[in-house]
Design an enzyme around this catalytic site. Structure first.
Site, PDB file in Angstrom:
ATOM      1  N   LYS A 106       0.720  -1.286  -0.095  1.00  0.00           N
ATOM      2  CA  LYS A 106      -0.039   0.034  -0.094  1.00  0.00           C
ATOM      3  C   LYS A 106       0.777   1.124  -0.124  1.00  0.00           C
ATOM      4  O   LYS A 106       1.688   1.466   0.891  1.00  0.00           O
ATOM      5  CB  LYS A 106      -0.889  -0.087   1.278  1.00  0.00           C
ATOM      6  CG  LYS A 106      -2.122   0.613   1.190  1.00  0.00           C
ATOM      7  CD  LYS A 106      -2.981   0.347   2.282  1.00  0.00           C
ATOM      8  CE  LYS A 106      -4.406   0.979   2.588  1.00  0.00           C
ATOM      9  NZ  LYS A 106      -4.876   0.868   4.113  1.00  0.00           N
TER      10      LYS A 106
HETATM   11  C1  E4P Z   1      -8.228   1.437   4.380  1.00  0.00           C
HETATM   12  O1  E4P Z   1      -7.317   0.970   3.634  1.00  0.00           O
HETATM   13  C2  E4P Z   1      -8.078   2.814   5.201  1.00  0.00           C
HETATM   14  O2  E4P Z   1      -6.884   2.776   5.593  1.00  0.00           O
HETATM   15  C3  E4P Z   1      -9.376   2.838   6.088  1.00  0.00           C
HETATM   16  O3  E4P Z   1     -10.298   2.213   5.361  1.00  0.00           O
HETATM   17  C4  E4P Z   1      -9.306   4.181   6.542  1.00  0.00           C
HETATM   18  O4  E4P Z   1     -10.565   4.290   7.441  1.00  0.00           O
HETATM   19  P1  E4P Z   1     -10.709   5.548   8.382  1.00  0.00           P
HETATM   20  O5  E4P Z   1     -11.116   6.734   7.520  1.00  0.00           O
HETATM   21  O6  E4P Z   1     -11.936   4.995   9.151  1.00  0.00           O
HETATM   22  O7  E4P Z   1      -9.338   5.707   9.158  1.00  0.00           O
END
Ligand code: E4P
Length: 241
Positions: A106
């Site tokens: 990622k």
């Molecule tokens: C996933 O890949 C993201 O990092 C995550 O969904 C972010 O979510 P949040 O906005 O609740 O922190």
């Protein structure tokens, strides 16, 4: 014309014919190994997304947790780099990609992130481009060869803008040009986000466990089941082998 000579009219606009037969994948949005083990036992979890904030919450070594998670779920497990420069991202990606075949590296949606995305994709690794807040960012990530793009719908809603509109626009752009990058609806806050992401043709939704638990709940299901059991008991209905 339908299969039996019946004219069903034009397809419902929100149903994209290209995706029929490929259900939206469900990922868990957590780095908590025990939670993942518990919910993956349902057989309905395809993959996992983690991020540095989720990893920090566990208090565990990130790479060790990722090793365990990769063994639990069959699909992609996103492991997020902490470096913000190209060379640093590639060094950390090399650590992640040694863990298992189902690691998706990622990277953030920055110039260095997209450069790293292109290099890692060319090496045959899955890449999830994260922190996407605009359709044009998503188009650039697809051009860089991203396997997944992560639009953060909840965080867009949080600032009074249209998170689901972002999914709609990315879907249209990807379909216009045949981009194969999968739209991974992230920052999901509630069941309606899951429903709307599916209606709009997102390829994946990554779901926090508190929302995952609520996906099946319906008061009429509970009421109907209780009535079936009570009626059978009253009348002495049994299933004989
Ligand atoms: C996933 O890949 C993201 O990092 C995550 O969904 C972010 O979510 P949040 O906005 O609740 O922190």
């Amino acid at each position: 014309m339908g299969p039996h000579g019946v004219d069903f009219g034009p397809p419902t606009p929100h149903i994209n014919q290209k995706r029929i037969g490929t259900a939206m994948k469900i990922f868990l949005d957590t780095a908590d190994v025990a939670e993942i083990r518990e919910y993956a036992a349902s057989g309905l979890v395809d993959g996992v997304t983690t991020n540095p904030s989720l990893a920090a919450k566990t208090g565990r070594d990130y790479v060790e947790s990722l090793k365990e998670i990769c063994d639990i779920v069959p699909g992609a497990v996103s492991a997020e780099v902490l470096a913000t420069d190209y060379d640093g991202m590639l060094k950390q990606a090399a650590i992640f990609t040694k863990i298992a075949k189902n690691i998706a590296v990622k990277v953030p949606l920055t110039w260095d992130g997209l450069k790293a995305c292109a290099a890692l994709s060319a090496q045959g690794h899955m890449v999830n481009v994260t922190l996407c807040f605009s359709p044009v960012q998503a188009m650039m990530a697809a051009k860089a060869g991203a396997t997944f793009i992560s639009p953060f719908i909840g965080r867009v809603d949080d600032i009074g803008e249209d998170g689901l509109g972002l999914i709609r626009d990315i879907r249209a752009i990807y379909d216009n040009y045949g981009f194969k990058t999968q739209i991974l609806a992230a920052s999901v806050r509630h069941v309606m986000h899951v429903r709307e992401a599916a209606l709009l043709g997102a390829d994946v939704a990554t779901i926090p466990t508190d929302v995952f638990k609520k996906l099946l709940g319906h008061p009429l299901t509970d009421k109907g089941l209780a009535a079936f059991i009570a009626d059978a008991k009253k009348a002495g209905v049994v299933i004989k082998g």
